[in-house]
Design an enzyme around this catalytic site. Structure first.
Site, short mmCIF file in Angstrom:
data_model
loop_
_atom_site.label_atom_id
_atom_site.label_comp_id
_atom_site.label_asym_id
_atom_site.label_seq_id
_atom_site.Cartn_x
_atom_site.Cartn_y
_atom_site.Cartn_z
N GLU A 101 0.84 -1.20 0.00
CA GLU A 101 0.00 0.00 0.00
C GLU A 101 0.87 1.24 0.00
OE1 GLU A 101 -2.65 1.37 -0.47
OE2 GLU A 101 -4.38 0.48 0.48
N ASP A 102 0.38 2.30 -0.63
CA ASP A 102 1.08 3.58 -0.56
C ASP A 102 0.83 4.22 0.80
OD1 ASP A 102 -1.62 4.02 -1.17
OD2 ASP A 102 -1.23 5.64 -2.56
N ASP A 105 -4.72 5.06 5.86
CA ASP A 105 -5.26 6.11 6.73
C ASP A 105 -6.41 5.54 7.54
OD1 ASP A 105 -7.11 6.27 4.56
OD2 ASP A 105 -6.20 8.10 3.84
N PHE A 154 -3.07 15.88 4.43
CA PHE A 154 -3.22 15.43 3.05
C PHE A 154 -1.89 15.59 2.33
CE2 PHE A 154 -4.50 15.52 -1.39
CZ PHE A 154 -5.26 14.36 -1.44
N ARG A 167 1.09 12.53 -8.73
CA ARG A 167 1.71 11.21 -8.55
C ARG A 167 3.16 11.18 -9.02
NH1 ARG A 167 -2.23 7.46 -7.28
NH2 ARG A 167 -4.29 7.82 -8.16
#
Length: 176
Positions: A101-102, A105, A154, A167
């Site tokens: 996973e990046d 959260d 964020f 990205r």
């Protein structure tokens, strides 16, 4: 360098060299943990593609890789709904699985995916995430390999986006 994506400005947060150093350390740990085994890495698209590529370049051993795609964000907020557009395409029965996973959260996307994954009766499942927001976690997700724990801000860059943009940056940026 400040970057602007859509209507928001972002400032540098984690530099590429720090990211690469953590990924190398994670790859080394996974290589040690899976010595003599052939795990299946499952990358969560779109965000984890950079993390996946860099981790696998540094993984020392045999492995397979597959990709799944879920969506749960619109803009800077979770929609509360998880939709899957690319699913599991390999036999996972009795296999050792490492989900890549990046960012974790709330954990909702992983929770939905894990429910689906366990239907395939894998031998084991571990999670590796470049980023973890422990204060945002709402589901009982255990991340076994973590790059960085970060606050509930964020961020974009290194595979993470804001409505499709950002990205491509090598560093990670935080909203100003």
């Amino acid at each position: 360098m400040i970057i602007t994506l859509h209507d928001k400005s972002f400032e540098p947060y984690i530099k590429e060299v720090a990211i690469q150093n953590r990924i190398n350390a994670i790859a080394e740990q996974i290589s040690d943990d899976y010595k003599g085994k052939t795990p299946v890495f499952i990358s969560m698209l779109n965000g984890a593609f950079w993390f996946t590529a860099d981790l696998l370049k540094n993984y020392d051993g045999n492995c397979e890789v597959s990709f799944v795609k879920f969506k749960s964000y619109h803009g800077t907020e979770s929609t509360g709904t998880v939709t899957q557009s690319v699913g599991i395409d390999v036999d996972l029965s009795g296999r050792d699985i490492i989900i890549l996973e990046d960012i974790v959260d709330t954990g909702k996307t992983l929770s939905v995916f894990l429910d689906e994954l366990f239907k395939h009766t894998p031998a084991s499942v571990k999670i590796a995430s470049l980023l973890l927001k422990p204060n945002a976690l709402k589901y009982p997700i255990k991340v076994d390999y973590t790059g960085f724990e970060i606050p509930n801000d964020f961020i974009v860059g290194y595979g993470l986006d804001y409505d499709g943009l950002g990205r491509n940056y090598k560093d990670i940026y935080v909203v100003k």
